[in-house]
Design an enzyme around this catalytic site. Sequence first.
Site, PDB file in Angstrom:
ATOM      1  N   TYR A 109      38.434 -31.541 -15.486  1.00  0.00           N
ATOM      2  CA  TYR A 109      37.221 -31.991 -15.611  1.00  0.00           C
ATOM      3  C   TYR A 109      36.316 -31.445 -16.621  1.00  0.00           C
ATOM      4  O   TYR A 109      35.920 -32.029 -17.175  1.00  0.00           O
ATOM      5  CB  TYR A 109      36.374 -31.924 -14.082  1.00  0.00           C
ATOM      6  CG  TYR A 109      35.125 -32.263 -14.108  1.00  0.00           C
ATOM      7  CD1 TYR A 109      34.850 -33.481 -14.073  1.00  0.00           C
ATOM      8  CD2 TYR A 109      34.206 -31.395 -14.263  1.00  0.00           C
ATOM      9  CE1 TYR A 109      33.593 -34.099 -13.909  1.00  0.00           C
ATOM     10  CE2 TYR A 109      32.825 -31.836 -14.141  1.00  0.00           C
ATOM     11  CZ  TYR A 109      32.550 -33.027 -13.895  1.00  0.00           C
ATOM     12  OH  TYR A 109      31.185 -33.467 -13.779  1.00  0.00           O
ATOM     13  N   SER A 114      28.011 -32.425 -18.415  1.00  0.00           N
ATOM     14  CA  SER A 114      28.197 -31.737 -17.244  1.00  0.00           C
ATOM     15  C   SER A 114      27.720 -30.428 -17.738  1.00  0.00           C
ATOM     16  O   SER A 114      27.868 -30.030 -18.836  1.00  0.00           O
ATOM     17  CB  SER A 114      29.554 -31.954 -16.589  1.00  0.00           C
ATOM     18  OG  SER A 114      29.701 -30.808 -15.817  1.00  0.00           O
TER      19      SER A 114
END
Length: 258
Positions: free
Chosen positions: A159, A146
């Site tokens: 996250y 990510s």
Amino acid sequence: MDECIFSLRGRTAVVIGGTAGIGRAIAIGLAKAGADVVPASRRLPEVEQTATEIEAMGRRTLALRADVGRRESLQALHDQTMQVFGRIDILVNSAGITKRTPTLDCAEEEWERIMETNLTGTFRACQIFGRTMVAQKYGRIVNIASLGSFLAFQDVAAYCASKAGIASLTRSLAIEWAQDGVCVNAIAPGIVPTSLNSRLLDGTGRGKEMLMRIPMKRFARPEEMVGAAVFLASSAASYVTGQLIPVDGGYLASGVNQ
């Protein structure tokens, strides 16, 4: 004439989290590149739908459920795929979850649930499938990292920490398995609206700020991650390992855009 170095014909791929969003796009893309593809997730109707699309392309597939939170589920996915295909050449780890919560308010249970799915689930899959790849002296593992592997985003500390962990895990496995013919890399997608994050992006100040940071001035489409995945899964990337490849519309290069 030699076959295209990007061809995946004759290869078997397993895509975990392969029935929605980026994972589904990659599963379909690998099939279009010639691979037989097993798309797995927890929801059997979505698994069956994706498998039907892959089969319609003339590729072999299986409709198998898998839960990255349960080692026995991933082991069953591995074993059933091996029983039918005899080998597994490509693994894509795309299962993931997120939740926006200020860190001071993030319960340990929420933190652990995100880590369990995003990081520990990826570790489990790499360990189970990687053992077979090391034994057969060939494999391509593509993890989904990510922009949060590189940067912090407001109120999603769990996250981002999990995705930074995937970046580190990718490098560690790459150096451990390099001499066994197994290449381990990751794709860091840009901002891709999916069911996972649409509530954080659609018409919000957060979404507008992200668009300001993207030189292309638009969000990505899941299909735009396929080229990097096919490259990393193919013989074209035979000397590429331990890398995180951003596919982000220039987001990480961005300083001032206006």
